[in-house]
Design a protein around this motif. Structure first.
Motif, PDB file in Angstrom:
ATOM      1  N   LEU A 181      63.994  -0.195   5.449  1.00 59.48           N
ATOM      2  CA  LEU A 181      63.703  -0.670   6.796  1.00 59.48           C
ATOM      3  C   LEU A 181      63.357  -2.153   6.817  1.00 59.48           C
ATOM      4  O   LEU A 181      63.441  -2.792   7.861  1.00 59.48           O
ATOM      5  CB  LEU A 181      62.565   0.142   7.412  1.00 59.48           C
ATOM      6  CG  LEU A 181      62.961   1.579   7.727  1.00 59.48           C
ATOM      7  CD1 LEU A 181      61.814   2.315   8.359  1.00 59.48           C
ATOM      8  CD2 LEU A 181      64.165   1.610   8.651  1.00 59.48           C
ATOM      9  N   CYS A 182      62.945  -2.694   5.673  1.00 55.14           N
ATOM     10  CA  CYS A 182      62.611  -4.119   5.637  1.00 55.14           C
ATOM     11  C   CYS A 182      63.856  -4.982   5.433  1.00 55.14           C
ATOM     12  O   CYS A 182      63.858  -6.156   5.800  1.00 55.14           O
ATOM     13  CB  CYS A 182      61.608  -4.404   4.522  1.00 55.14           C
ATOM     14  SG  CYS A 182      59.984  -3.744   4.880  1.00 55.14           S
ATOM     15  N   ILE A 183      64.894  -4.402   4.830  1.00 56.08           N
ATOM     16  CA  ILE A 183      66.064  -5.211   4.499  1.00 56.08           C
ATOM     17  C   ILE A 183      66.706  -5.804   5.750  1.00 56.08           C
ATOM     18  O   ILE A 183      67.073  -6.977   5.769  1.00 56.08           O
ATOM     19  CB  ILE A 183      67.095  -4.366   3.720  1.00 56.08           C
ATOM     20  CG1 ILE A 183      66.554  -4.045   2.328  1.00 56.08           C
ATOM     21  CG2 ILE A 183      68.400  -5.126   3.578  1.00 56.08           C
ATOM     22  CD1 ILE A 183      67.458  -3.129   1.531  1.00 56.08           C
ATOM     23  N   GLY A 184      66.819  -4.983   6.794  1.00 59.48           N
ATOM     24  CA  GLY A 184      67.474  -5.450   8.022  1.00 59.48           C
ATOM     25  C   GLY A 184      66.830  -6.713   8.572  1.00 59.48           C
ATOM     26  O   GLY A 184      67.472  -7.763   8.672  1.00 59.48           O
ATOM     27  N   PRO A 185      65.533  -6.653   8.925  1.00 59.60           N
ATOM     28  CA  PRO A 185      64.889  -7.858   9.451  1.00 59.60           C
ATOM     29  C   PRO A 185      64.859  -9.007   8.449  1.00 59.60           C
ATOM     30  O   PRO A 185      65.032 -10.159   8.853  1.00 59.60           O
ATOM     31  CB  PRO A 185      63.466  -7.405   9.799  1.00 59.60           C
ATOM     32  CG  PRO A 185      63.359  -6.003   9.375  1.00 59.60           C
ATOM     33  CD  PRO A 185      64.686  -5.472   9.051  1.00 59.60           C
ATOM     34  N   LEU A 186      64.680  -8.706   7.168  1.00 56.27           N
ATOM     35  CA  LEU A 186      64.662  -9.796   6.188  1.00 56.27           C
ATOM     36  C   LEU A 186      65.988 -10.542   6.191  1.00 56.27           C
ATOM     37  O   LEU A 186      66.025 -11.767   6.136  1.00 56.27           O
ATOM     38  CB  LEU A 186      64.396  -9.238   4.787  1.00 56.27           C
ATOM     39  CG  LEU A 186      62.939  -8.951   4.448  1.00 56.27           C
ATOM     40  CD1 LEU A 186      62.833  -8.352   3.055  1.00 56.27           C
ATOM     41  CD2 LEU A 186      62.109 -10.218   4.538  1.00 56.27           C
ATOM     42  N   ALA A 187      67.082  -9.797   6.271  1.00 54.77           N
ATOM     43  CA  ALA A 187      68.389 -10.449   6.253  1.00 54.77           C
ATOM     44  C   ALA A 187      68.590 -11.289   7.505  1.00 54.77           C
ATOM     45  O   ALA A 187      69.307 -12.288   7.481  1.00 54.77           O
ATOM     46  CB  ALA A 187      69.492  -9.404   6.131  1.00 54.77           C
ATOM     47  N   ARG A 214      69.479 -15.319   2.613  1.00 50.59           N
ATOM     48  CA  ARG A 214      69.533 -15.026   1.188  1.00 50.59           C
ATOM     49  C   ARG A 214      69.330 -13.539   0.903  1.00 50.59           C
ATOM     50  O   ARG A 214      69.623 -13.058  -0.170  1.00 50.59           O
ATOM     51  CB  ARG A 214      68.479 -15.859   0.449  1.00 50.59           C
ATOM     52  CG  ARG A 214      69.001 -17.236   0.082  1.00 50.59           C
ATOM     53  CD  ARG A 214      67.903 -18.105  -0.442  1.00 50.59           C
ATOM     54  NE  ARG A 214      66.880 -18.312   0.576  1.00 50.59           N
ATOM     55  CZ  ARG A 214      65.770 -19.009   0.369  1.00 50.59           C
ATOM     56  NH1 ARG A 214      65.549 -19.540  -0.802  1.00 50.59           N
ATOM     57  NH2 ARG A 214      64.894 -19.175   1.341  1.00 50.59           N
ATOM     58  N   PHE A 215      68.803 -12.817   1.897  1.00 46.80           N
ATOM     59  CA  PHE A 215      68.617 -11.388   1.696  1.00 46.80           C
ATOM     60  C   PHE A 215      69.872 -10.586   2.032  1.00 46.80           C
ATOM     61  O   PHE A 215      69.903  -9.380   1.842  1.00 46.80           O
ATOM     62  CB  PHE A 215      67.457 -10.871   2.557  1.00 46.80           C
ATOM     63  CG  PHE A 215      66.118 -11.307   2.055  1.00 46.80           C
ATOM     64  CD1 PHE A 215      65.556 -10.695   0.950  1.00 46.80           C
ATOM     65  CD2 PHE A 215      65.424 -12.322   2.684  1.00 46.80           C
ATOM     66  CE1 PHE A 215      64.325 -11.089   0.482  1.00 46.80           C
ATOM     67  CE2 PHE A 215      64.182 -12.727   2.216  1.00 46.80           C
ATOM     68  CZ  PHE A 215      63.634 -12.110   1.113  1.00 46.80           C
ATOM     69  N   LEU A 216      70.879 -11.274   2.554  1.00 50.80           N
ATOM     70  CA  LEU A 216      72.079 -10.550   2.990  1.00 50.80           C
ATOM     71  C   LEU A 216      72.696  -9.647   1.918  1.00 50.80           C
ATOM     72  O   LEU A 216      73.117  -8.539   2.227  1.00 50.80           O
ATOM     73  CB  LEU A 216      73.134 -11.540   3.491  1.00 50.80           C
ATOM     74  CG  LEU A 216      73.146 -11.767   5.001  1.00 50.80           C
ATOM     75  CD1 LEU A 216      74.246 -12.740   5.368  1.00 50.80           C
ATOM     76  CD2 LEU A 216      73.361 -10.455   5.736  1.00 50.80           C
ATOM     77  N   PRO A 217      72.763 -10.103   0.655  1.00 55.94           N
ATOM     78  CA  PRO A 217      73.372  -9.228  -0.355  1.00 55.94           C
ATOM     79  C   PRO A 217      72.717  -7.858  -0.424  1.00 55.94           C
ATOM     80  O   PRO A 217      73.362  -6.871  -0.734  1.00 55.94           O
ATOM     81  CB  PRO A 217      73.158 -10.002  -1.661  1.00 55.94           C
ATOM     82  CG  PRO A 217      73.054 -11.421  -1.246  1.00 55.94           C
ATOM     83  CD  PRO A 217      72.414 -11.423   0.101  1.00 55.94           C
ATOM     84  N   LEU A 218      71.408  -7.815  -0.120  1.00 52.87           N
ATOM     85  CA  LEU A 218      70.730  -6.515  -0.139  1.00 52.87           C
ATOM     86  C   LEU A 218      71.275  -5.588   0.934  1.00 52.87           C
ATOM     87  O   LEU A 218      71.246  -4.380   0.812  1.00 52.87           O
ATOM     88  CB  LEU A 218      69.223  -6.702   0.088  1.00 52.87           C
ATOM     89  CG  LEU A 218      68.450  -7.363  -1.029  1.00 52.87           C
ATOM     90  CD1 LEU A 218      67.003  -7.534  -0.611  1.00 52.87           C
ATOM     91  CD2 LEU A 218      68.534  -6.514  -2.275  1.00 52.87           C
ATOM     92  N   LEU A 219      71.740  -6.208   2.015  1.00 51.13           N
ATOM     93  CA  LEU A 219      72.179  -5.427   3.168  1.00 51.13           C
ATOM     94  C   LEU A 219      73.491  -4.711   2.884  1.00 51.13           C
ATOM     95  O   LEU A 219      73.703  -3.591   3.332  1.00 51.13           O
ATOM     96  CB  LEU A 219      72.348  -6.384   4.345  1.00 51.13           C
ATOM     97  CG  LEU A 219      72.384  -5.811   5.745  1.00 51.13           C
ATOM     98  CD1 LEU A 219      71.045  -5.232   6.099  1.00 51.13           C
ATOM     99  CD2 LEU A 219      72.744  -6.910   6.726  1.00 51.13           C
ATOM    100  N   TYR A 220      74.357  -5.370   2.104  1.00 47.75           N
ATOM    101  CA  TYR A 220      75.709  -4.846   1.937  1.00 47.75           C
ATOM    102  C   TYR A 220      75.737  -3.432   1.406  1.00 47.75           C
ATOM    103  O   TYR A 220      76.575  -2.641   1.766  1.00 47.75           O
ATOM    104  CB  TYR A 220      76.512  -5.753   0.997  1.00 47.75           C
ATOM    105  CG  TYR A 220      76.729  -7.116   1.547  1.00 47.75           C
ATOM    106  CD1 TYR A 220      77.056  -7.262   2.893  1.00 47.75           C
ATOM    107  CD2 TYR A 220      76.603  -8.248   0.768  1.00 47.75           C
ATOM    108  CE1 TYR A 220      77.248  -8.515   3.423  1.00 47.75           C
ATOM    109  CE2 TYR A 220      76.787  -9.499   1.304  1.00 47.75           C
ATOM    110  CZ  TYR A 220      77.105  -9.635   2.629  1.00 47.75           C
ATOM    111  OH  TYR A 220      77.290 -10.873   3.162  1.00 47.75           O
TER     112      TYR A 220
END
Ligand code: HEM
Ligand code: FES
Lengths: 355, 73
Positions: free
Chosen positions: A68-74, A79-85
């Motif tokens: 749930l944190c990945i979305g807002p972080l990206a 730089r957090f975008l890779p986590l989203l993929y």
């Protein structure tokens, strides 16, 4: 026809991502199960199954928090975008870990009763009217069902088959799952003997998830307001709204009619936007229906070519057409309706992040 | 106790109905409404759990896509 479906599309990044994830999960479980007992109350030793149940339960909870944190972080920082993929594998793994947790509960707490385990789980506590001693297991079940549905519908096929609006709405229920889990823990484990570490981890998770969503919400509202003012002041200066970025397909144009005989073609190509008059210098052919190649537009009628950035035909030809200035505010394309003299270079607008 | 048994029974029937829908959809439906899946079979078993869980929605989309085709995507 689009690409055919395969079970899982792997690439180097995804394998790396999954490997890191698996190692992190394994480490967490190992440490929890090995090191956890050292901190326990010696007078009330926990047996292995309960310890593992807790390890998997808390692991699933933490994984859900991270998801749930990945979305807002990206959205806050690219730089957090890779986590989203690859969030999808993260989600499927979370559902699996949560299922192991639930299975420990079923096989440990309810294995020794004569009634069916599932029946026992549902009927051992039905005090739905009270907060203390609430059957928090039901909340866990609700969360698990949601996680299962999301994991089971994560394949690309589902996005295409259900359509983006339904799929997105369905996957928003991850927030419901999180709420169920937080309540499951708050009304369950946190009601037992106080464990300051676990209590603060749960509290920190809730604060983090809510805080990040609140922060991105504010940031986006602020950006939106900024865009509105920018748009308004440009319009005041005479610029016109030409449309939204997503209305224009790659290597195609949107034709905007300014007056009866003045049309402008706005092209999207190579991640950029350029605007030229829609009328070819040869016999007024519709340039907006032409093809873009190497930053050049070819007139569909007799094949005259022009550079999109400056409206000049490539050497040795000498035809020139008018260019127009563009601005991109958020995802809205604005156009200066005053044509530049034929052949004037106008810096193409980079689409960049809004694409 | 009775309520619990009843709920579990409903759940079982729901999933069984999902199994039937999954069989029908994966053998007949999917090729009719999802061009990208024609000729690829390996990913289909992956869809079974999802269909079992949300089969009413699957039937709804199947009907909509049969009626309106690609336009409703
Ligand atoms: C069928 C579904 C589930 C059942 C029956 C279930 C049952 C339980 C039970 C009996 C406990 C022990 C509470 C206590 O120590 O007093 C527990 C704890 C916990 N559960 Fe679940 N649960 C389910 C699903 C989930 C899910 C989906 C998650 C998270 C994604 C989750 C996360 C946790 C956590 C974090 C704890 C606390 C562990 C600890 O004490 O360290 N549970 N659950
Ligand atoms: S009108 Fe464009 S080439 Fe003739």
């Amino acid at each position: 026809m689009s690409v055919q479906y395969t079970p899982v599309i792997w690439n180097r990044n995804k394998i790396f991502y999954d490997a890191v994830l698996l190692i992190a999960v394994a480490l967490y479980l190992y440490i929890f199960i090995r090191v956890g007992p050292m901190f326990e109350d010696v007078t009330k030793p926990i047996d292995g199954a309960i310890l593992r149940m807790r390890a998997f339960g808390s692991c699933a909870f933490l994984m859900l928090t991270v998801i749930l944190c990945i979305g807002p972080l990206a959205r806050l920082d690219r730089r957090f975008l890779p986590l989203l993929y690859n969030r999808r594998h993260f989600g499927v793994m979370t559902a699996g870990i949560a299922a192991v947790h639930a299975n420990y509960v079923l096989t440990w707490y309810f294995n020794f009763s004569p009634t069916d385990r599932y029946v026992a789980l549902l009927s051992s506590n039905t005090n739905y009217g009270q907060l203390l001693g609430f059957p928090f297991e039901a909340l866990g079940i609700a969360a698990l069902i949601v996680l299962f549905v999301l994991a089971a519908t994560s394949h690309d096929f589902w996005l295409s088959f259900l359509g983006a609006p339904i799929w997105k709405a369905l996957h928003m229920s991850i927030y419901a799952a999180y709420a169920f889990v937080v309540l499951h823990v708050a009304l369950g484990a946190l009601q037992g003997p106080a464990d300051p570490i676990f209590t603060s981890v749960v509290a920190a998770s809730v604060v983090l998830v809510c805080g990040l969503h609140f922060a991105t919400g504010r940031m986006e509202a602020r950006r939106e307001r900024g865009e509105q003012t920018a748009k308004a002041s440009l319009q005041e200066a005479g610029w016109v709204v030409a449309g939204e970025l997503e209305e224009i397909d790659d290597d195609c144009a949107k034709v905007v009619t300014l007056t009866e005989d003045e049309r402008v073609a706005i092209f999207k190509y190579d991640g950029k936007l350029s605007a030229i008059t829609n009328a070819c210098a040869h016999q007024n052919g519709p340039l907006g229906e032409g093809k873009v190649l190497w930053g050049c537009i070819t007139c569909p009628w007799h094949g005259y070519q022009y550079n999109l950035a400056d409206g000049r035909a490539p050497e040795p030809f000498t035809e020139k057409i008018s260019t127009y200035r563009l601005k991109l505010i958020g995802s809205t394309v604005l156009l200066d309706p005053n044509p530049q003299p034929p052949g004037t270079y106008v810096e193409p607008v980079e689409i960049g992040e809004a694409a | 106790m009775q309520t619990a048994e009843f709920l579990i029974e409903i759940g079982q029937y729901y999933l069984m109905a999902g199994g039937v829908v999954a069989a029908l959809f994966l053998v007949i439906g999917i090729d009719r409404i999802e061009p990208s899946s024609r000729g690829s079979y390996a990913f289909r078993p992956l869809l079974i759990p999802g269909i079992c869980l949300i089969w009413p929605l699957v039937i709804y989309r199947w009907v909509v896509l049969e009626k309106h085709g690609e336009a409703r995507r």
